[in-house]
Design a protein around this motif. Structure first.
Motif, mmCIF file in Angstrom:
data_model
loop_
_atom_site.group_PDB
_atom_site.id
_atom_site.type_symbol
_atom_site.label_atom_id
_atom_site.label_comp_id
_atom_site.label_asym_id
_atom_site.label_seq_id
_atom_site.Cartn_x
_atom_site.Cartn_y
_atom_site.Cartn_z
ATOM 1 N N LEU A 16 -16.373 4.790 0.458
ATOM 2 C CA LEU A 16 -16.671 3.653 1.187
ATOM 3 C C LEU A 16 -15.107 3.143 1.237
ATOM 4 O O LEU A 16 -14.797 2.757 1.828
ATOM 5 N N THR A 17 -14.220 3.574 0.347
ATOM 6 C CA THR A 17 -12.996 3.104 -0.442
ATOM 7 C C THR A 17 -11.907 4.508 -0.144
ATOM 8 O O THR A 17 -11.521 4.733 -2.318
ATOM 9 N N ALA A 18 -11.711 5.377 -0.152
ATOM 10 C CA ALA A 18 -10.729 6.177 0.106
ATOM 11 C C ALA A 18 -9.637 6.273 -0.338
ATOM 12 O O ALA A 18 -9.123 5.217 -0.145
ATOM 13 N N ALA A 19 -9.265 6.574 -1.039
ATOM 14 C CA ALA A 19 -7.577 6.586 -1.569
ATOM 15 C C ALA A 19 -7.544 4.582 -2.273
ATOM 16 O O ALA A 19 -6.664 4.664 -1.918
ATOM 17 N N PRO A 20 -8.146 4.423 -3.359
ATOM 18 C CA PRO A 20 -7.739 2.786 -3.207
ATOM 19 C C PRO A 20 -6.897 2.461 -4.593
ATOM 20 O O PRO A 20 -6.735 1.298 -4.937
ATOM 21 N N GLY A 21 -6.303 3.628 -5.170
ATOM 22 C CA GLY A 21 -5.925 4.185 -6.033
ATOM 23 C C GLY A 21 -6.166 3.193 -7.549
ATOM 24 O O GLY A 21 -7.372 2.974 -7.310
ATOM 25 N N GLY A 22 -5.524 1.713 -7.668
ATOM 26 C CA GLY A 22 -6.523 0.519 -9.092
ATOM 27 C C GLY A 22 -6.681 -0.333 -8.565
ATOM 28 O O GLY A 22 -6.960 -1.553 -9.830
ATOM 29 N N ALA A 23 -6.813 -0.421 -7.151
ATOM 30 C CA ALA A 23 -7.313 -1.716 -6.322
ATOM 31 C C ALA A 23 -8.731 -2.283 -7.218
ATOM 32 O O ALA A 23 -9.393 -3.527 -6.917
ATOM 33 N N LEU A 24 -9.899 -1.536 -7.092
ATOM 34 C CA LEU A 24 -11.023 -1.356 -7.708
ATOM 35 C C LEU A 24 -11.376 -1.621 -8.981
ATOM 36 O O LEU A 24 -12.430 -1.846 -9.297
ATOM 37 N N TRP A 69 -9.629 -6.760 -4.708
ATOM 38 C CA TRP A 69 -8.833 -5.508 -4.189
ATOM 39 C C TRP A 69 -8.191 -6.317 -5.133
ATOM 40 O O TRP A 69 -6.795 -6.891 -4.893
ATOM 41 N N GLN A 70 -6.905 -5.656 -6.009
ATOM 42 C CA GLN A 70 -5.134 -5.280 -6.924
ATOM 43 C C GLN A 70 -5.235 -4.777 -6.114
ATOM 44 O O GLN A 70 -4.826 -3.770 -5.571
ATOM 45 N N ARG A 71 -3.652 -5.197 -5.978
ATOM 46 C CA ARG A 71 -2.220 -4.896 -5.553
ATOM 47 C C ARG A 71 -1.753 -5.382 -6.381
ATOM 48 O O ARG A 71 -1.590 -5.891 -7.045
ATOM 49 N N PRO A 72 -0.729 -4.473 -6.255
ATOM 50 C CA PRO A 72 0.560 -4.308 -7.385
ATOM 51 C C PRO A 72 1.732 -5.296 -6.969
ATOM 52 O O PRO A 72 1.424 -6.017 -5.482
ATOM 53 N N ALA A 73 2.237 -6.563 -7.931
ATOM 54 C CA ALA A 73 2.991 -7.062 -7.445
ATOM 55 C C ALA A 73 4.058 -7.294 -7.854
ATOM 56 O O ALA A 73 4.439 -6.149 -9.252
ATOM 57 N N PRO A 74 5.020 -8.111 -8.061
ATOM 58 C CA PRO A 74 6.519 -8.003 -7.981
ATOM 59 C C PRO A 74 6.674 -8.701 -9.558
ATOM 60 O O PRO A 74 5.670 -8.433 -10.826
ATOM 61 N N GLY A 75 7.067 -8.078 -10.485
ATOM 62 C CA GLY A 75 7.386 -7.603 -11.625
ATOM 63 C C GLY A 75 6.421 -6.862 -12.707
ATOM 64 O O GLY A 75 5.776 -7.490 -13.703
ATOM 65 N N ALA A 76 6.073 -5.653 -12.244
ATOM 66 C CA ALA A 76 5.659 -4.788 -13.071
ATOM 67 C C ALA A 76 3.571 -5.683 -13.071
ATOM 68 O O ALA A 76 2.942 -5.314 -14.044
ATOM 69 N N SER A 77 3.351 -7.025 -12.058
ATOM 70 C CA SER A 77 1.910 -7.130 -12.040
ATOM 71 C C SER A 77 0.862 -7.471 -11.504
ATOM 72 O O SER A 77 1.552 -5.894 -10.822
ATOM 73 N N ARG A 78 0.020 -7.845 -11.719
ATOM 74 C CA ARG A 78 -1.344 -7.245 -10.063
ATOM 75 C C ARG A 78 -1.512 -8.886 -9.911
ATOM 76 O O ARG A 78 -1.480 -9.374 -10.411
ATOM 77 N N HIS A 79 -2.479 -8.761 -8.626
ATOM 78 C CA HIS A 79 -2.509 -9.496 -8.154
ATOM 79 C C HIS A 79 -4.189 -9.303 -6.985
ATOM 80 O O HIS A 79 -4.353 -8.273 -6.658
ATOM 81 N N SER A 80 -5.086 -10.703 -7.297
ATOM 82 C CA SER A 80 -6.278 -9.902 -6.700
ATOM 83 C C SER A 80 -6.480 -10.564 -6.083
ATOM 84 O O SER A 80 -6.697 -12.159 -5.665
ATOM 85 N N GLU A 131 -14.037 0.272 7.765
ATOM 86 C CA GLU A 131 -13.321 -0.858 7.601
ATOM 87 C C GLU A 131 -12.813 -1.939 6.603
ATOM 88 O O GLU A 131 -13.443 -2.265 6.535
ATOM 89 N N ARG A 132 -11.753 -2.329 6.339
ATOM 90 C CA ARG A 132 -11.195 -3.258 5.088
ATOM 91 C C ARG A 132 -10.106 -3.699 5.862
ATOM 92 O O ARG A 132 -9.736 -3.480 6.694
ATOM 93 N N SER A 133 -10.246 -5.352 5.914
ATOM 94 C CA SER A 133 -9.757 -6.635 6.288
ATOM 95 C C SER A 133 -9.315 -7.715 5.146
ATOM 96 O O SER A 133 -10.428 -7.242 4.079
ATOM 97 N N VAL A 134 -8.127 -8.057 4.938
ATOM 98 C CA VAL A 134 -7.881 -9.045 3.708
ATOM 99 C C VAL A 134 -8.700 -10.443 4.302
ATOM 100 O O VAL A 134 -8.269 -10.826 5.187
ATOM 101 N N ASP A 139 0.006 -18.019 -5.062
ATOM 102 C CA ASP A 139 0.108 -18.454 -6.305
ATOM 103 C C ASP A 139 -1.273 -18.544 -6.981
ATOM 104 O O ASP A 139 -1.829 -19.120 -8.002
ATOM 105 N N ALA A 140 -2.580 -17.328 -6.925
ATOM 106 C CA ALA A 140 -3.654 -17.509 -7.449
ATOM 107 C C ALA A 140 -3.944 -16.207 -6.868
ATOM 108 O O ALA A 140 -4.179 -15.773 -5.794
ATOM 109 N N ASP A 141 -5.219 -15.190 -8.270
ATOM 110 C CA ASP A 141 -5.803 -15.067 -8.206
ATOM 111 C C ASP A 141 -7.194 -15.235 -8.099
ATOM 112 O O ASP A 141 -7.662 -16.169 -8.570
ATOM 113 N N VAL A 142 -7.120 -14.201 -7.322
ATOM 114 C CA VAL A 142 -8.730 -14.152 -6.598
ATOM 115 C C VAL A 142 -10.243 -13.798 -6.837
ATOM 116 O O VAL A 142 -9.830 -12.328 -7.143
#
Length: 524
Positions: A58-66, A84-95, A106-109, A115-118
């Motif tokens: 269900l999630t082709a090529a997710p990288g480290g998102a899951l 779904w974790q995304r790369p963020a500034p400063g070598a951080s991750r954003h959920s 099909e995926r949609s945000v 200013d927050a992780d969820v």
């Protein structure tokens, strides 16, 4: 594809390749190295008709998102909501929260807060709404805050119960969809609360001395849950609408070798500091062990098999379990008191709690020791450099040099939001090693990526060379280092857990009770 993933795994296995070429952060987590494999969400057909193995990606090529993802599937089985974790500034991750259609993939945000992780999405029974946990990003001046987020599909995200001064830890919908029930630390417990969707009103459903978890909703407003405390390990209960609680059939609870009391004290700034106090059987005085919890954003409120005070009570010790500044369950301001100042209010609170415990008629204030793991280990390291009131210190998986820890832990970006260069300089225990006059037992696992082994290696060397109790010319010192090559931040294997307690109790016996005790023969 699943087939391509299998081919690449076989290629690495057949060629005995373990090397990983990284292009981003993080590169490891807790006790495992990351990559090149990636977590996926897979659809598995009950009738085996979705591909040769009945498996559909269900999630082709997710990288480290899951990695460490939380997800919930709609009641009709048409879609799911996942972190779904995304790369963020400063070598951080954003959920963020993502909706995935289970037919098309099909995926949609859905929720992306700058200013927050969820995380922890929980879908309403009718599939129209998702409630989730949100944690604001901390800064050097402000601690994070955890609140409840709510999104009605087609609308905008909102925050529920904005004035409620507690941190929700779990989310469960009532079957009728009128409200969610959450658990949250509170005053050394973790009750169950109801949060109404209409107005965000919060009502407390349980009022006993337990910590609740794993809440499941049943018809007619009935709830089932696990509950525990420092007087009882986890056991199942039923919570009725009227608040009545019924214990369900379970294995017999253990007989405890003592009693559990509560101690309160007042810090110099007027803040209330509360603790649990485990007292051994009998009416004589007992030596006191100060136990400092990890986190640091946590509370002594639930049974633990790893740090279990009753094993020490069975040997005649009293165990103090305080919640100092930075602990959860006492409001946001209680956390802020220690934010960026670990050696300040948290240390003062621990000394205040210890003074109060020592005034108890059952406590022998002349025989004491301090123990802690992770942040608790940090605190006892700090204690060792700032007072010699204790006869022994046990420091497990502890932070020693904050400038070193911040950039070598497995989630550096999270810690470095608070741990600036100035904060590390003001609060790092290693800068006070020359003041340590107390015998210390250092414990660490080599597979600990949260607090890397380098912390213990540096602590051990500096104890032997720069402390006020250094090794003599023959290499002898009162300090000890218990090293577990195969354990992580926690000591989990039964044989090693047993070794842990045997070594700890032998070390305490020597330095607190002035008794010789043998360490396990298997240690050589």
């Amino acid at each position: 594809t699943v087939d391509e993933d299998r081919r690449l795994r076989d290629l690495r296995k057949d060629n005995k390749i373990t090397a990983v070429l990284h292009t981003g952060y993080p590169i490891r987590h807790w006790d495992r190295d990351l990559g090149p494999g990636e977590p996926h969400l897979l659809g598995v057909a009950a009738n085996g008709c979705a591909g040769a193995d009945g498996v559909r990606d269900l999630t082709a090529a997710p990288g480290g998102a899951l990695r460490d993802s939380d997800f919930d599937v709609s009641a009709d089985g048409c879609f799911l909501v996942t972190t779904w974790q995304r790369p963020a500034p400063g070598a951080s991750r954003h959920s963020v929260l993502v909706r995935i259609d289970l037919d098309s993939g099909e995926r949609s945000v859905l929720v992306d807060e700058p200013d927050a992780d969820v995380w922890s999405p929980a879908m309403s029974p009718d599939g129209s709404t998702v409630v989730y946990l949100r944690e604001t990003f901390s800064t050097p001046q402000a601690a994070p805050r955890i609140t409840l987020g709510c999104l009605r599909f087609g609308g905008e995200p909102t925050v529920l119960a904005t004035d409620w001064d507690r941190w929700p830890a779990s989310v469960t919908w009532l079957r009728d969809g009128s409200a969610v029930v959450v658990t949250a630390d509170q005053d050394g417990r973790a009750p169950v609360f109801r949060v109404d969707l209409a107005d965000g009103a919060v009502s407390q459903l349980t009022v006993d001395d337990y910590c609740y978890s794993d809440v499941v909703a049943a018809p007619d407003g009935v709830l089932f849950a696990l509950r525990s405390s420092y007087a009882a390990p986890p056991h199942p209960v039923r919570i009725d609408v009227d608040g009545a609680i019924t214990e369900l059939p379970c294995v017999p609870l253990p007989t405890l070798p003592g009693a559990l009391a509560e101690v309160e004290a007042t810090a110099d700034d007027g803040t209330r500091v509360r603790s649990w106090l485990v007292l051994p059987d009998g009416d004589g005085q007992a030596p006191l062990l100060l136990w400092v919890h990890g986190g640091p954003l946590s509370s002594w409120n639930a049974w633990s098999w790893r740090w279990n005070p009753w094993l020490l009570a069975a040997r005649g010790y009293a165990v103090l379990l305080p919640d100092p500044g930075l602990s959860t369950g006492y409001g946001q301001q209680f956390i802020e008191r220690g934010w960026g100042a670990w050696g300040g209010a948290p240390f003062d609170d621990l000394m205040t709690a210890t003074d109060a415990a020592c005034a108890h008629p059952r406590i022998d204030a002349d025989r004491t020791a301090a123990m802690g793991g992770s942040f608790g280990g940090y605190m006892v390291n700090w204690i060792a450099g700032h007072t010699d009131r204790f006869d022994a210190i046990v420091t497990h998986a502890s932070l020693w040099a904050l400038d070193q820890f911040g950039s070598t832990t497995d989630s550096s970006y999270y810690w470095l939001r608070e741990m600036t260069r100035e904060m590390a300089q003001a609060n790092s225990p290693h800068l006070h090693v020359d003041q340590i006059r107390t015998p210390m037992l250092v414990i660490h696992g080599d597979k600990d990526y949260r607090v890397p082994i380098g912390e213990a290696l540096r602590l051990w060397y500096e104890l032997l060379t720069h402390s006020a109790l250094p090794a003599d010319d023959d290499g002898n010192s009162p300090h000890r280092f218990l090293y577990f090559p195969s354990e992580n931040h926690w000591v989990l294997t039964p044989q090693h857990a047993k070794i842990w307690y045997q070594v700890v109790t032998a070390f305490l016996a020597r330095h607190v009770l002035a008794e010789d005790a043998e360490v396990p023969e298997a240690l050589g």
